[in-house]
Design a protein around this motif. Sequence first.
Motif, PDB file in Angstrom:
ATOM      1  N   ARG A 121       0.834  -1.211   0.000  1.00 20.92           N
ATOM      2  CA  ARG A 121       0.000   0.000   0.000  1.00 20.92           C
ATOM      3  C   ARG A 121       0.865   1.256   0.000  1.00 20.92           C
ATOM      4  O   ARG A 121       0.627   2.188  -0.772  1.00 20.92           O
ATOM      5  N   ASP A 122       1.879   1.287   0.846  1.00 25.95           N
ATOM      6  CA  ASP A 122       2.741   2.462   0.926  1.00 25.95           C
ATOM      7  C   ASP A 122       3.495   2.686  -0.378  1.00 25.95           C
ATOM      8  O   ASP A 122       3.660   3.837  -0.827  1.00 25.95           O
ATOM      9  N   LEU A 123       3.964   1.605  -0.990  1.00 23.82           N
ATOM     10  CA  LEU A 123       4.675   1.735  -2.259  1.00 23.82           C
ATOM     11  C   LEU A 123       3.753   2.291  -3.347  1.00 23.82           C
ATOM     12  O   LEU A 123       4.159   3.153  -4.136  1.00 23.82           O
ATOM     13  N   ALA A 124       2.521   1.784  -3.403  1.00 19.34           N
ATOM     14  CA  ALA A 124       1.578   2.257  -4.417  1.00 19.34           C
ATOM     15  C   ALA A 124       1.270   3.742  -4.226  1.00 19.34           C
ATOM     16  O   ALA A 124       1.227   4.515  -5.195  1.00 19.34           O
ATOM     17  N   GLU A 125       1.072   4.167  -2.987  1.00 14.89           N
ATOM     18  CA  GLU A 125       0.782   5.576  -2.717  1.00 14.89           C
ATOM     19  C   GLU A 125       1.982   6.456  -3.054  1.00 14.89           C
ATOM     20  O   GLU A 125       1.837   7.540  -3.636  1.00 14.89           O
ATOM     21  N   SER A 126       3.177   5.992  -2.692  1.00  5.82           N
ATOM     22  CA  SER A 126       4.385   6.745  -2.998  1.00  5.82           C
ATOM     23  C   SER A 126       4.608   6.825  -4.506  1.00  5.82           C
ATOM     24  O   SER A 126       5.030   7.869  -5.029  1.00  5.82           O
ATOM     25  N   LEU A 127       4.311   5.735  -5.206  1.00  5.09           N
ATOM     26  CA  LEU A 127       4.454   5.716  -6.661  1.00  5.09           C
ATOM     27  C   LEU A 127       3.530   6.743  -7.308  1.00  5.09           C
ATOM     28  O   LEU A 127       3.940   7.472  -8.220  1.00  5.09           O
ATOM     29  N   VAL A 128       2.293   6.814  -6.856  1.00  8.27           N
ATOM     30  CA  VAL A 128       1.345   7.786  -7.410  1.00  8.27           C
ATOM     31  C   VAL A 128       1.857   9.200  -7.215  1.00  8.27           C
ATOM     32  O   VAL A 128       1.839  10.029  -8.138  1.00  8.27           O
TER      33      VAL A 128
END
Length: 361
Positions: A157-164
């Motif tokens: 989840r954190d990676l996806a949010e950071s990627l966005v």
Amino acid sequence: MMVGVPLDLPEPGEVPDLLARYPLTRPWSAGAATGVGSLPGTDPGEAAAMVAGELPALPHLVELPARGVGADLVGRTAGLLVDIWAEVVPSGWRISRRPGRDISRARDLMAWDLDAAEEHFAGAEWIKVQVCGPWTLAAGLELPSGHRALTDPGAVRDLAESLVEGLAAHVAQVARRLPGAGVVVQLDEPGLPAVLAGSLPTASGFGTVRAVSGARAQEVLAGVVEGIGDHPTVAHCCHADAPIRLLRASGFDALALDLTLVGERARALDAVGEFVDGDGILLAGIVPGTAPANRSAPLRHWASPLLDAWNRLGFRREDLATRVVPTPRCGLAGADRSWAVRAMHLCRQLADALPDPPDSW
């Protein structure tokens, strides 16, 4: 999370104007061809000049993995993340507590690539950028414990949010460097089939990481697509088991596939047909990524996988030009320079021929 570069995101009332400026049909106009991303060599200026010369309708930001650390798929995207950093360890990329020289190198390499794009793509109506998708990123990044980030739902989840958030800054920077150009965003997910199949080895090598459900994979991908906003999106997966229906359900505007693989599988081809029939755009990978023995074959030879698949699906040939963008089957990093240029040139020739294919085709 804070970003050092202003995002230039639209206010809610400005969205209709943005849509008018970047209508989704424009990147896929008749005659458009593009590349997957990677190219041979280490000189971004030379690579960008090659792309500008062969793929002027939809040039792509060059990727040169031969440069080493920070130029690879995972490292390049790790350099874009916000408030998450990584470093290279003997087993690969691992999340770290603070930014170090590996992330600095990745960011420097990206800056040089953007310099080359600014120099060689000036005046282009569109440019395509490529980043590692959230699932391949989570599979390729290790936690500080040594386990794949994929094993921790919170880390995913954190990676996806950071990627966005990092993508928003990256796209805004590209748009500033190339005023007036629309930006197409491609998410590379070569590891997604293994994530769904549960076939990735654990850190010990004695087991495999538990499979991620299709529903969860779609949820994360859809969240990233939504975060990209009004920029056209492409999902790229050149695996024979590319999850086409899942990618379609995640909301991508276009799919980049190796058509020579999926075109031979009835179920996969049916899924491609459903996607195209639902107004999706097919980035059809039909030109080899490395030089074949018959590199001088006529254009009809390279078009045959697409024409065969199109005929099997029962679509009209008149629709080829508006629904298909020819590309190499995958990246060209393994090719020599002469074949990389020829492969891109073939894609452009195919795109030029699709509006009115010769009767002999």
